[in-house]
Design a protein around this motif. Structure first.
Motif, PDB file in Angstrom:
ATOM      1  N   ALA A   1     -32.171  28.613  -1.139  1.00  0.00           N
ATOM      2  CA  ALA A   1     -32.484  28.776  -2.557  1.00  0.00           C
ATOM      3  C   ALA A   1     -33.831  28.154  -2.921  1.00  0.00           C
ATOM      4  N   GLY A   2     -34.532  27.576  -1.935  1.00  0.00           N
ATOM      5  CA  GLY A   2     -35.838  26.978  -2.182  1.00  0.00           C
ATOM      6  C   GLY A   2     -35.772  25.657  -2.915  1.00  0.00           C
ATOM      7  N   LEU A   3     -34.648  24.938  -2.784  1.00  0.00           N
ATOM      8  CA  LEU A   3     -34.451  23.702  -3.547  1.00  0.00           C
ATOM      9  C   LEU A   3     -34.785  22.449  -2.749  1.00  0.00           C
ATOM     10  N   VAL A   4     -34.959  22.547  -1.433  1.00  0.00           N
ATOM     11  CA  VAL A   4     -35.353  21.390  -0.625  1.00  0.00           C
ATOM     12  C   VAL A   4     -36.458  21.822   0.338  1.00  0.00           C
ATOM     13  N   PRO A   5     -37.387  20.926   0.654  1.00  0.00           N
ATOM     14  CA  PRO A   5     -38.413  21.269   1.644  1.00  0.00           C
ATOM     15  C   PRO A   5     -37.801  21.410   3.029  1.00  0.00           C
ATOM     16  N   HIS A   6     -38.367  22.288   3.826  1.00  0.00           N
ATOM     17  CA  HIS A   6     -37.808  22.536   5.153  1.00  0.00           C
ATOM     18  C   HIS A   6     -38.921  22.822   6.141  1.00  0.00           C
ATOM     19  N   GLU A   7     -38.573  22.770   7.408  1.00  0.00           N
ATOM     20  CA  GLU A   7     -39.462  23.194   8.496  1.00  0.00           C
ATOM     21  C   GLU A   7     -38.809  24.378   9.195  1.00  0.00           C
ATOM     22  N   GLY A   8     -39.576  25.089   9.985  1.00  0.00           N
ATOM     23  CA  GLY A   8     -39.053  26.268  10.649  1.00  0.00           C
ATOM     24  C   GLY A   8     -39.216  27.501   9.777  1.00  0.00           C
ATOM     25  N   HIS A   9     -38.552  28.571  10.172  1.00  0.00           N
ATOM     26  CA  HIS A   9     -38.705  29.861   9.496  1.00  0.00           C
ATOM     27  C   HIS A   9     -37.464  30.153   8.649  1.00  0.00           C
ATOM     28  N   VAL A  10     -37.652  30.231   7.337  1.00  0.00           N
ATOM     29  CA  VAL A  10     -36.570  30.602   6.422  1.00  0.00           C
ATOM     30  C   VAL A  10     -37.086  31.724   5.538  1.00  0.00           C
ATOM     31  N   GLU A  11     -36.405  32.864   5.575  1.00  0.00           N
ATOM     32  CA  GLU A  11     -36.850  33.982   4.749  1.00  0.00           C
ATOM     33  C   GLU A  11     -35.674  34.595   3.997  1.00  0.00           C
ATOM     34  N   VAL A  12     -35.976  35.165   2.836  1.00  0.00           N
ATOM     35  CA  VAL A  12     -35.001  35.876   2.009  1.00  0.00           C
ATOM     36  C   VAL A  12     -35.600  37.207   1.618  1.00  0.00           C
TER      37      VAL A  12
ATOM     38  N   ALA B   1     -31.104  37.521   4.607  1.00  0.00           N
ATOM     39  CA  ALA B   1     -31.617  36.164   4.827  1.00  0.00           C
ATOM     40  C   ALA B   1     -31.703  35.914   6.319  1.00  0.00           C
ATOM     41  N   ARG B   2     -32.673  35.106   6.709  1.00  0.00           N
ATOM     42  CA  ARG B   2     -32.826  34.768   8.139  1.00  0.00           C
ATOM     43  C   ARG B   2     -33.357  33.348   8.262  1.00  0.00           C
ATOM     44  N   LEU B   3     -32.739  32.592   9.153  1.00  0.00           N
ATOM     45  CA  LEU B   3     -33.223  31.260   9.497  1.00  0.00           C
ATOM     46  C   LEU B   3     -33.509  31.233  10.990  1.00  0.00           C
ATOM     47  N   VAL B   4     -34.662  30.690  11.359  1.00  0.00           N
ATOM     48  CA  VAL B   4     -35.026  30.528  12.762  1.00  0.00           C
ATOM     49  C   VAL B   4     -35.511  29.092  12.954  1.00  0.00           C
ATOM     50  N   GLU B   5     -34.738  28.328  13.741  1.00  0.00           N
ATOM     51  CA  GLU B   5     -35.075  26.921  14.009  1.00  0.00           C
ATOM     52  C   GLU B   5     -35.348  26.146  12.716  1.00  0.00           C
ATOM     53  N   ALA B   6     -34.507  26.358  11.719  1.00  0.00           N
ATOM     54  CA  ALA B   6     -34.685  25.669  10.439  1.00  0.00           C
ATOM     55  C   ALA B   6     -34.335  24.191  10.581  1.00  0.00           C
TER      56      ALA B   6
ATOM     57  N   GLY C   1     -36.923  39.417   3.386  1.00  0.00           N
ATOM     58  CA  GLY C   1     -38.166  39.669   4.093  1.00  0.00           C
ATOM     59  C   GLY C   1     -39.316  38.773   3.691  1.00  0.00           C
ATOM     60  N   LYS C   2     -39.124  37.862   2.760  1.00  0.00           N
ATOM     61  CA  LYS C   2     -40.204  36.988   2.300  1.00  0.00           C
ATOM     62  C   LYS C   2     -39.975  35.581   2.846  1.00  0.00           C
ATOM     63  N   ARG C   3     -40.973  35.058   3.517  1.00  0.00           N
ATOM     64  CA  ARG C   3     -40.874  33.703   4.059  1.00  0.00           C
ATOM     65  C   ARG C   3     -41.092  32.694   2.941  1.00  0.00           C
ATOM     66  N   LEU C   4     -40.136  31.788   2.741  1.00  0.00           N
ATOM     67  CA  LEU C   4     -40.176  30.893   1.598  1.00  0.00           C
ATOM     68  C   LEU C   4     -41.362  29.943   1.640  1.00  0.00           C
ATOM     69  N   ALA C   5     -41.768  29.518   2.840  1.00  0.00           N
ATOM     70  CA  ALA C   5     -42.840  28.525   2.950  1.00  0.00           C
ATOM     71  C   ALA C   5     -44.177  29.066   2.474  1.00  0.00           C
ATOM     72  N   THR C   6     -44.360  30.385   2.444  1.00  0.00           N
ATOM     73  CA  THR C   6     -45.654  30.974   2.068  1.00  0.00           C
ATOM     74  C   THR C   6     -45.693  31.425   0.612  1.00  0.00           C
ATOM     75  N   LEU C   7     -44.604  31.242  -0.129  1.00  0.00           N
ATOM     76  CA  LEU C   7     -44.544  31.750  -1.498  1.00  0.00           C
ATOM     77  C   LEU C   7     -45.299  30.856  -2.469  1.00  0.00           C
ATOM     78  N   THR C   8     -45.896  31.474  -3.471  1.00  0.00           N
ATOM     79  CA  THR C   8     -46.494  30.730  -4.574  1.00  0.00           C
ATOM     80  C   THR C   8     -45.385  30.307  -5.541  1.00  0.00           C
ATOM     81  N   ALA C   9     -45.769  29.544  -6.580  1.00  0.00           N
ATOM     82  CA  ALA C   9     -44.786  29.128  -7.577  1.00  0.00           C
ATOM     83  C   ALA C   9     -44.140  30.343  -8.234  1.00  0.00           C
ATOM     84  N   GLN C  10     -44.943  31.369  -8.527  1.00  0.00           N
ATOM     85  CA  GLN C  10     -44.398  32.581  -9.116  1.00  0.00           C
ATOM     86  C   GLN C  10     -43.477  33.290  -8.124  1.00  0.00           C
ATOM     87  N   GLY C  11     -43.874  33.273  -6.865  1.00  0.00           N
ATOM     88  CA  GLY C  11     -43.041  33.909  -5.846  1.00  0.00           C
ATOM     89  C   GLY C  11     -41.697  33.210  -5.680  1.00  0.00           C
TER      90      GLY C  11
END
Length: 599
Positions: free
Chosen positions: A353-364, A296-301, A366-376
């Protein structure tokens, strides 16, 4: 019963003063389905004015039942079947309810564990205090109001006049507990019963509440019965202690003797299970190596919540729950997040866990959560699982525990019914339970067993990261130790990573590899366990460590710098963002925020 328990009635200060409270062979029984069985059996102890007696033990030992018996608040199917509890010569259990009402509050008062359930949410703090005063004293409402304000002032609540008009939900947990203390002490009772008064509080707030009780005791001479499972609190606050197990007293005596030379194996086990600051360094292992792709990685979350509304319905204030947080978690690593309630720990967990909206870079993974589809986002749940603080609330009471553990496999379409059952059986064995227990329901297990079931469910999908959000803070110390050992064994077997969130610094030191200390949504210090605990550099980190109760009576009364005023709030007017605290590397990746951060 040991010789120490039998001699409990001998006062530590000599036999000159008669006991304020004398409990003799007290037995409390429950009648269930036509069968009567004892919950507390043959309990005896004495308590003198101005003295603090701790009743310690694990859940189910009879501590709280004893306190409810003294207060005359037992449930309808629970009664005192034999023995006495003499308060100044009056046997409390034998009093009729009308007489007991005169004693309750005026001569014996009680502080409960959870102040929010003890205070009426639809009445202001002031009205509840005034009601408590007028129930026992024939005074006017104005006189009762003045006495209530003075009671709030005595428990060091800022702006007591303003607090009188506020409702319980408008106060922090520590403030609400202070209101309960004020309400309990407003009539200057001879005996105060404090039932786990600090268990749900942050370590700094716990320190303030315990210091407050000690100060008030010195000024009023009130005797205190302190009920707790925290042996650190026992060491710091009590003069004498009773250790209970399964409704019976197993050992008792002066606190110094009990800690220095415990006579019973149960007492020794209870003391050995207490996490101690400094013990983590003894089991320090090399850090897991950095990986090209962290778990997991957070950058300026950032996580913000807008609240309030003006005339046009637009929000006026913003909760800066997480403000520019950056860290990563390596494969096979336990990363800790510590801080007081409201600092943003759990919000970060929800963002991962993708349960609240956020700004900045949050990935799990290697996948950035903000770019995921509902299936993702659904698929990312296979990589991130959570273990919550209250296992009973986390399990569906209508489902068997076997169904609960297999449910994640069913949701994600993993395997056939037979394969899912086989996987659930394997997980039950791994967490120290048996497949034969899978057909039972959550209420049929102890708290520690329920937490093991939650761990098994979190492991079902073979996640890369498990978020433990205060997952052991509600457990007894011995159960807590077993759950932590289980988590460590599972990590060694599977190389799963943990995000371990807690306000208990002693527990954190014993389990994490690296950690970050949070304050008002920002990280103020971050580094390895040895760096942060061995060389704390930020004032807030130092304050957290100083507040940890030490299970050593010889260190009772050690100095602690009490904070002045109220803790700053993360709620600010929209447009008035908080200043960012830049982190400076003071060597080998030990990061510390410049300045005190408002401390």
């Amino acid at each position: 019963m040991t010789a120490a328990a039998q001699t409990l009635a001998v006062p530590a200060t000599g036999a000159a003063a008669a006991p304020l409270l004398s409990v003799r062979e007290l037995t409390v029984s429950v009648r269930d389905r036509g069968v009567t069985r004892p919950l507390v059996e043959g309990l005896s102890f004495d308590l003198r004015a101005g003295e603090t007696l701790a009743i310690a033990g694990e859940s189910g030992s009879g501590k709280s039942i004893t306190s409810l018996a003294l207060m005359g608040l037992l449930p309808n199917n629970v009664t005192v079947t034999s023995g006495q509890a003499l308060l100044d010569g009056t046997d409390l259990p034998s009093l009729p309810e009308a007489s007991m009402r005169d004693y309750r509050g005026a001569k014996v008062a009680m502080i409960f564990q959870e102040p929010m359930t003890s205070l009426n949410p639809v009445h202001s703090v002031g009205s509840q205090l005034v009601e408590a005063i007028r129930a026992h004293e024939p005074v006017s409402r104005r006189e009762a109001h003045a006495a209530a304000v003075e009671a709030l002032r005595r428990v060091r609540i800022s702006e007591p006049e303003r607090r009188m008009g506020q409702y319980p939900h408008e106060l922090s947990g520590g403030m609400r507990q202070r209101v309960m203390i004020a309400m309990a002490l407003v009539m200057s009772p001879a005996l105060l019963i404090a039932d786990e008064p600090t268990t749900a509080l942050d370590v700094t707030v716990q320190r303030e509440v315990l210091d407050l009780l000690r100060d008030l005791q010195e000024s009023t001479g009130t005797a205190i019965i302190l009920i707790t499972h925290d042996m650190g609190v026992v060491a710091e606050c009590a003069d004498r202690a009773v250790v209970m197990k399964a409704g019976r007293m197993v050992e008792a005596g002066p606190v110094e003797t009990l800690f220095r030379a415990p006579q019973e194996a149960y007492t020794r086990d209870l003391l050995a299970a207490v996490p101690r600051l400094g013990a983590g360094a003894e089991r320090a292992a090399p850090l897991p190596p950095e990986a090209p792709v962290p778990v997991a990685r957070l950058v300026e979350a950032q996580v913000h919540f807008d609240i309030g509304a003006n005339f046009f319905g637009r929000p006026t204030h913003r909760v800066h729950a997480v403000e520019g947080v950056s860290f990563d978690i390596r494969p096979g690593e336990t990363f800790g997040l510590v801080g007081e309630s409201g600092c943003g720990k759990s919000t970060i967990a929800k963002a991962l866990a993708g349960l609240v909206p956020h700004e900045g870079h949050v990935e799990v993974a290697g996948k950035r959560l903000a770019t995921l589809t509902a299936q993702g986002r659904k698929e990312i749940c296979r990589d991130v699982q959570m273990v919550f603080q209250d296992p009973m609330a986390a399990l569906d009471p209508r489902m068997t525990v076997g169904e609960a553990v297999a449910e994640p496999l069913l949701i994600h379409g993993v395997g056939s019914p037979d394969e899912r059952r086989a996987r659930a059986e394997e997980l039950f064995r791994r967490v120290g339970l048996t497949p034969g227990q899978m057909s039972r329901y959550p209420h049929e297990f102890s708290g520690g067993q329920r937490q093991r079931i939650c761990v098994a469910r979190a492991l079902a999908l073979r996640p890369k990261l498990i978020i433990c959000d205060e997952s052991v803070s509600a457990l007894d110390v011995s159960v807590q130790a077993r759950v932590l050992e289980l988590l460590e064994e599972l990590q060694q077997e599977t190389e799963v990573s943990y995000l371990f969130i807690s306000h208990d610094m002693a527990v954190v030191e014993n389990v994490v590899d690296r950690l970050a200390v949070m304050y008002l949504g920002q990280i103020v210090e971050m580094g390895t366990r040895d760096q942060v605990f061995g060389n704390p550099r930020h004032p807030y980190t130092q304050r957290l460590l100083d507040a940890v109760p030490v299970p050593d009576p010889s260190r009772k009364g050690r100095p602690y710098a009490r904070p002045v005023g109220d803790m700053p709030s993360p709620i600010r007017v929209i447009g008035d963002a908080p200043a960012r605290l830049p982190l400076r590397d003071i060597g080998d990746g030990h990061l510390v925020a410049d300045g005190g951060g408002g401390l």
